[in-house]
Structure formats: C-alpha cells, structure tokens
Design a protein around this motif. Sequence first.
Motif, short mmCIF file in Angstrom:
data_model
loop_
_atom_site.label_atom_id
_atom_site.label_comp_id
_atom_site.label_asym_id
_atom_site.label_seq_id
_atom_site.Cartn_x
_atom_site.Cartn_y
_atom_site.Cartn_z
N ASN A 42 0.88 -0.47 0.20
CA ASN A 42 0.47 0.25 0.22
C ASN A 42 0.65 1.25 -0.08
N MET A 43 2.13 1.34 0.94
CA MET A 43 2.76 2.24 0.96
C MET A 43 3.80 3.13 -0.37
N VAL A 44 3.57 2.11 -1.63
CA VAL A 44 3.92 2.51 -3.34
C VAL A 44 3.27 3.68 -3.23
N CYS A 92 4.26 6.45 -2.16
CA CYS A 92 4.58 8.11 -0.67
C CYS A 92 5.89 7.89 -1.01
N GLU A 112 7.26 10.48 4.90
CA GLU A 112 6.33 9.87 5.26
C GLU A 112 5.74 9.28 6.62
N PHE A 113 6.60 8.56 6.60
CA PHE A 113 6.06 6.95 7.64
C PHE A 113 7.61 7.48 8.61
N LEU A 148 8.50 9.99 11.03
CA LEU A 148 7.45 11.49 11.90
C LEU A 148 8.76 12.06 12.53
N TYR A 155 4.78 14.59 19.43
CA TYR A 155 4.44 15.17 20.18
C TYR A 155 3.09 14.74 20.72
N LYS A 156 3.77 14.79 21.80
CA LYS A 156 3.34 14.09 23.40
C LYS A 156 1.59 14.39 24.27
N GLY A 157 1.28 15.47 23.78
CA GLY A 157 0.57 16.38 24.03
C GLY A 157 0.45 17.30 25.02
N HIS A 158 -0.21 18.02 25.34
CA HIS A 158 0.12 19.42 26.83
C HIS A 158 -0.79 18.12 27.80
N ARG A 163 -6.60 3.78 3.69
CA ARG A 163 -5.13 2.88 3.00
C ARG A 163 -4.44 3.79 3.75
N ILE A 219 -0.92 2.51 7.13
CA ILE A 219 -0.04 2.41 6.96
C ILE A 219 0.71 3.54 7.13
N PHE A 262 2.52 9.74 7.02
CA PHE A 262 1.74 11.43 7.50
C PHE A 262 0.61 11.57 7.51
#
Lengths: 89, 122
Positions: A65-67, A69, A73-74, A76, A80-83, B80, B84, B87
């Motif tokens: 499915n990642m083809v 991208c 993008e995979f 980060l 950010y863990k939140g406030h 989808r 995956i 982002f």
Amino acid sequence: MGRSIKKGVYVAEKLLKRVLEAKSAQKREVIKTWSRRSTVLPEMVGLTLAIHNGKKFIPVFISENMVGCKLGEFALTRNYKGHTSKGSK
Amino acid sequence: MARIAGVEVPSNKRVEVGLTYIYGIGRPKSRSILEKVKVDLNKKVKDLSPDEVTRIRKHIEADEVVEGDLKKQINQDIKRLMDINCFRGRRHKMGLPVRGQRTKTNARTRKGPRGSMIKKKK
C-alpha cells in the motif's frame, strides 16, 4: 503539484542500488537511509528500511500500500505527546 | 422528473445543471457526459425524451463513479492512508488538516468548534 512524468519518480541512487541488491540477494537486513525524499517503489515492498528522522533511524516495513508515498512520510520528525492535562498534575 | 443513478431526481432545470445533483458530477463532468451521449445541454430535464434519459443513465452507470460507490472509494483511500501509518494518514486520524495548513490558528473546519476538542489519541 506533482513531479513531471517525463522525469519519473525520484529515488536516491545509492538507496536504489542497495534496494536492488537486497532484492536480488534475498537479504533481509535493514537498510539505513537518510533519503526521506525518495519515493517508495514496488521493488522496495517486503524490505525493511530504517528511515532517518533527524535523530535516529525508524525501521519501517514497506508494504504494498505504501508504493508512491515518500519515505519521509513514515518517519515523523516531530514528537508531540500532548499537553499535560490538569488532572494528571 | 427523471431518475438517474439510483435516487437522484433532478427537477425542471437544464440538464447540465440537473445532473450536478448527483454526487460526483459537477458542471464539467456533466458537460462531458452530455457531449458524449449527444444531448443538448440547454434542454430542460422534463423535456428529455425517454430515450435520451436512458442514454444518459446508461453512460453514467457504465463510465462514471458516482454516489455510494464514489463515497466508498474515497473512504477506502483514506483508510489506506491511515493503515500504512504515513503522515497523511496520521493527520486524518487526528482530525487535523492533511495538506500542510497552519494549525496554530484557524483549521476550524477540520478541528470542529472551538474548545470542543475531545482528546483523540491515534
């Protein structure tokens, strides 16, 4: 706007070489890469790439499915863990 | 009144406009459909002959993705992305803008009304 079709997708040459090697040799080792801007190719499916996020390498198993991208993008770059919520003080 | 693509019932407007009541068909697509099936786009929907209606209907059924199918397709595409864990998928999960807009201010369309943010963890 996308990249022109004439040029084809971008993949760092070094990475492409290593991917093809790994594919032909059936090696299962993790390939480290800094090239977040490279596109995921069908050839990479089934490999595990360790993508640099600026600090460390995030291992990502490439699925079908990642083809299309970009690798970045995979993995980060921000964490950010939140406030802190009022209750947890 | 003509039924095209399931439930759609365009009124006594011009066909070009009437077709846009179908989800997935806007003005440009409406025009291209009418051109292909050779129906005058200035005709009112009520003035269409049954034959013309059938031709439009057949063409839409055969060549266009509309209504439920289109919605399903869109949802699948989003799912989808979420599966995956890329982002864009994460932004969808978090209910934040997906295409790089600022979130320091604005972004209310994605975030919903002010202060109502329920903590949604991925």
